[in-house]
Design an enzyme around this catalytic site. Structure first.
Site, short mmCIF file in Angstrom:
data_model
loop_
_atom_site.label_atom_id
_atom_site.label_comp_id
_atom_site.label_asym_id
_atom_site.label_seq_id
_atom_site.Cartn_x
_atom_site.Cartn_y
_atom_site.Cartn_z
N LYS A 80 -22.26 -1.97 66.96
CA LYS A 80 -22.69 -0.77 66.05
C LYS A 80 -21.93 0.34 66.32
CE LYS A 80 -26.91 1.63 64.79
NZ LYS A 80 -28.30 1.75 65.08
N SER A 155 -30.63 1.25 60.67
CA SER A 155 -29.23 1.69 60.77
C SER A 155 -28.41 0.84 61.22
CB SER A 155 -29.21 3.01 61.43
OG SER A 155 -29.79 2.92 62.90
N SER A 179 -34.43 0.44 63.11
CA SER A 179 -33.11 0.26 62.88
C SER A 179 -32.47 -1.32 63.52
CB SER A 179 -32.21 1.45 63.28
OG SER A 179 -32.68 2.39 62.44
#
Lengths: 486, 441
Positions: A80, A155, A179
């Site tokens: 990420k 996220s 997330s």
């Protein structure tokens, strides 16, 4: 080998180690998959194909010399874009960081690389991880491989999409209010939110590089993958003190044998006083039936009956989130952020109320919030202990992956319009507050073919138990299945 | 036997303030019976010990030297007390503390003053003064105290016994007063229970019993204490600094530490003079940060309610609290740099040995200088309290008046077992605990 990209990290690690495949072949397979599908999905936003191939070649050469870097030797991963990666652009989805190239890896990244992993690139997220969709002004929008008109979640949306679309063998995400879990659920993959303070947060954005860290609770780092084995290996590699994040204690992970289905003792809670899609509800009903038929003990519960008050949990979550995230902002900035959050919620929303109360908080107020939190955790632990649950299963969100929409738009859950944030984090945030480990695993599909996952919740430090129960449940639900066409 | 010693010596010392002779005898008989049947109740089977009067003991008076609690009988044991009992220990009674633990001497309106077994005219230290005195005088085999700014370390040093301040977060504070039970348990940092005993081995045994999670304190992680085999001197590299945190101790203290360093070197250890200030550890910044954190947490715990004389400070902002915690992180990183090279760091506990009884806050002479009360008590302990690092206090010598001199042996966070192994080596070299001469009544 045409199916190299479908394999998982543990599987590939073994096959690379035995020489069945080379790291270069594996990297090429993932690069080909990315080339084929990433345009449509936009999960991978920074790709270092050249660097990865060089590294893979080094991995193969090392093996030929009899060297082994570690349990992920030669295995390609993506990460990420919230995690600092040395020499590779790290933006956090935040325009001022569009050209930021860290000198140092985040701890979790360093540990995966140190275990021999080959970093292919970075995956997409919303601005500063602040949404459960993955859109930002630098890289644009990520789409769900199961249906491009829907979000992959956030996220860690790019992470989950990358795993589902098989762009890499393993992913590293982060989870505050949901997330890792929401994207894992939306994309039909596994995602682990570990116990709070299990894994160092060192090198994660936010905190912005160089800023004072005021976020001491709730935030976690965890893996996303296509199998429980991969999750387990990744966790073992990234967990533990790093001499930088002083909040991480040395707690062993342990391992537990997979229980026989008949020996399972499970609690299920679908009743959060929040709408739940019919398909999701049906999934849990079905699983409960299967488990009971197999001789397991299944208890359908409401958390409030065990002293874990959801309204109090939401409000306390709002207080702590606002207090910690806001400690680095001016009161004006805080008020603006809370207004924006509040604008999309009903007036009596406890989380919004908590946030508003925590603007420009005193330490006294904040400590009182932390103590309220501890009382709730104690209640949850007590329930586990007294009832003998091995795990608690709950939905991840109110419904499967939502269609792309403006942040804050009310979400249609069957015939019901649910406030945006409620639809996204009502089921996940209470366990964020509690700091307990949660694995999201595929449960079923919706009538229109979208994945539906479940939260497998354990008490703090109980990851081994959570994974063991998840392995038992997988026998009923099946594991990862690729989206059609991938 | 201990009850007999208590009867003989406690009146002069006033260390044990609540005695449960009946309960202790009952428990002892049960322990003996169990042993006769081949059963064991645990690692502390039948071991008689005392507990600081800050820990709640079910059915046994717990006052924290706070007059409103003079007759208080808690319903529940503190977490450490539960664990001791579960391990088979016999609770003899409670040891004296200053009013609400708020002093480095031990005197209070309920039970009066505790005296140092080495010299009754001197303080045993505080706040675990009664505990250290009891252990030194052989009234109890061990005591469980607690340490915020030095409350296990200072008494251990003043009384010539061993004390352990474990890594912060290892041992639960559930049932420790203050805060009082009706107040929020808001003390989230700095404070920790810790044992006082006559040997390093006993410290380790007690730590393993009292450490670990308890349901009411979810922030205590199940981090195993672990074990560490004995260390051979040549394996051990030690740093030491007689002058630490910018303050030189008494000549006698300095000499004791230098002698310790050379004795350790003679035994085969590598011993280097090294001040962590050189690694960027700023003791003044540590004092500043701990002051902000303390203020915020004691305020949240309702301290002004308990101590109306406390200056009413403005409520600490979260920003300031967060900044102090971030500063703490930086200071931990700086201090711990030396543990890349050294197994442990040795420094004084206070600038002098036990001082004569005096009103709280009055200056204390140190050779030719006059130190403030705070300087003379907290200078070397408070900066380390902030870091949450484990500290063993060990007796290493005596001054010219025959008062014990102890040192702090400091290790990295979570390195308690390793630190105890280092301390065991120091114990070997120094010859271990020596009791004060018994005084005739």
């Amino acid at each position: 080998m045409p199916d190299l990209h479908t394999r998982g990290a543990v599987q590939l690690a073994t096959q690379i180690a035995t020489g069945e495949v080379s790291s270069v072949e594996v990297v090429e397979a993932f690069l080909a998959q990315i080339a084929k599908h990433n345009q449509r999905i936009n999960a991978v936003v920074t790709l270092d194909a050249e660097g990865a191939l060089v590294r893979a070649a080094q991995a193969d050469a090392a093996l030929a010399r009899g060297e082994r870097w570690g349990p992920l030797h030669g295995v390609p991963i993506t990460v990420k874009d919230a995690f600092a990666t040395a020499g590779m652009r790290t933006t956090g989805g935040y325009a001022p960081l569009r050209d930021y190239v860290p000198a140092e890896d985040a701890t979790a990244v360093a540990r995966l690389k140190g275990a021999g992993a080959v970093l292919l690139g970075k995956t997409n997220l919303p601005v500063l991880s602040g949404d459960y969709q993955s859109v930002n002004p630098i890289f644009g929008r990520t789409n769900n491989p199961w249906n491009l008109g829907h979000v992959p979640g956030g996220s860690s949306g790019g992470s989950a999409a990358a795993i589902a679309a098989q762009f890499s063998a393993l992913e590293l995400g982060s989870d505050y209010s949901g997330s890792i879990r929401v994207p894992a659920h939306y994309c039909g993959v596994y995602g682990l939110r570990p116990t709070e303070h299990r894994v160092p947060m060192t090198g994660h954005i936010p905190v912005l590089p160089g800023a004072v860290n005021s976020v001491r609770h709730i935030n976690t780092v965890g893996p996303l993958a296509r199998s429980i084995d991969d999750i387990e290996l990744a966790l073992a590699l990234i967990a533990g003190p790093d001499g930088r994040d002083w909040q991480v204690p040395p707690v062993p992970l342990g391992r537990e044998a997979t229980p026989e289905p008949g020996a399972l003792k499970i609690a299920i809670s679908v009743d959060f006083d929040v709408p739940l899609s019919i398909d999701t509800h049906a999934g849990f009903t079905w699983l409960a039936g299967e488990l009971e038929q197999a001789g397991a003990s299944v208890e359908l519960i409401r958390l409030g009956d065990f002293g874990f008050s959801l309204p109090e949990a939401y409000e306390t979550f709002g207080e702590i989130a606002q207090a910690e995230l806001g400690a680095g902002l001016s009161p004006e900035e805080e008020r603006a952020a809370v207004s924006a959050f509040r604008a999309n919620r009903t007036d009596d929303d406890p989380m919004a109320r908590g946030m508003a109360n925590a603007i420009d908080a005193s330490a006294r107020f904040y400590i009182a919030s932390l103590l309220r939190r501890e009382a709730l955790v104690a209640a949850l632990h007590q329930a586990f202990e007294q009832r003998g649950w091995q795990a608690l299963l709950t939905p991840v969100t109110a419904c499967p992956a939502i269609p792309h929409c403006d942040t804050g738009t009310p979400i249609a859950v069957d015939d019901c319009d649910v406030p945006y944030w409620t639809a996204g984090i009502a089921y996940s945030s209470p366990f964020s507050l509690a700091g307990v480990p949660v694995l999201v695993a595929p449960l079923t599909r919706s009538h229109d073919g979208l994945p539906i996952g479940m939260q497998v919740v354990g008490p703090r430090w109980g990851e081994a138990r959570v994974l063991a129960v998840a392995r038992a449940l997988e026998q009923f639900t099946g594991g990862f299945a690729a989206p059609p066409g991938y | 036997m201990l009850l007999a010693r208590i009867a003989t010596h406690n009146p002069a010392l006033n260390a044990v303030v609540t005695l449960d002779a009946e309960g202790a005898r009952r428990a002892a008989r049960a322990a003996d019976a169990a042993r006769a049947n081949g059963a064991s109740t645990g690692p502390l089977h039948g071991v008689p010990l005392t507990v600081k009067d800050a820990f709640c003991t079910a059915g046994l008076r717990t006052t924290c030297a706070y007059p409103p609690l003079r007759d208080y009988l808690p319903l529940h044991d503190a977490a450490v007390v539960s664990r001791l009992k579960a391990a088979g220990a016999i609770l003899l009674g409670k040891t004296n503390v200053p009013w609400l633990l708020d002093d480095a001497q031990t005197d209070n309106p309920i039970f009066g003053r505790t005296n140092n077994p080495w010299d009754l005219q001197r303080t045993p230290g505080g706040s675990s003064g009664g505990g250290a005195a009891a252990v030194a005088a052989g009234l109890s085999l061990a005591d469980i105290g607690s340490d915020y700014g030095g409350s296990v370390r200072i008494p251990a040093h003043f009384c010539g016994v061993y004390g352990l301040r474990p890594t912060e977060g290892r041992v639960s504070l559930t049932g420790h007063l203050p805060p009082l039970e009706r107040q929020p348990p808001a003390i989230r940092h700095i404070s920790t229970p810790g044992p006082l005993a006559r040997s390093v081995a006993d410290l380790g045994l007690l730590l393993r019993v009292i450490a670990g999670p308890d349901r009411r304190a979810p922030s205590i992680a199940p981090a195993p204490v672990g074990t560490h085999g004995p260390m051979a001197a040549p394996q051990v590299r030690l740093a030491y600094a007689p002058t630490f945190a910018g303050l030189a101790p008494s000549a006698a203290t300095c000499a004791a530490i230098e002698r310790l360093a050379s004795d350790l070197a003679a035994a085969g250890c590598q011993v280097d003079a090294h001040d962590p200030a050189h690694d960027g550890f700023d003791a003044a910044a540590a004092r500043e940060a701990i002051s902000v954190i303390s203020q915020a947490e004691w305020d949240a715990a309702g301290w002004p309610e308990l101590d109306p004389t406390a200056s009413v400070a403005e409520s600490t902002s979260l920003r300031a609290y967060a900044a102090a915690l971030a500063e703490r992180d930086r200071l931990i990183t700086a201090f711990q740099r030396m543990f890349d090279r050294y197994a442990a760091f040795i420094c004084p506990v206070t600038p002098t040995s036990a001082f004569a009884h005096r009103p709280k806050g009055t200056p204390i002479p140190c050779d030719g200088r006059l130190l403030t009360y705070r300087q003379a008590t907290a200078s070397y302990t408070i900066p380390l309290s902030l870091l949450g690092v484990p500290v063993v206090t060990a007796p290493v010598g005596w001054d010219d008046d025959g008062l014990p001199i102890g040192v702090q042996i400091v290790g990295p966070r979570w390195g308690d077992a390793h630190l105890l192994a280092v301390a065991a080596l120091v114990e070997q070299v120094t010859g271990g605990f020596r009791p004060p001469p018994d005084r005739e009544r």
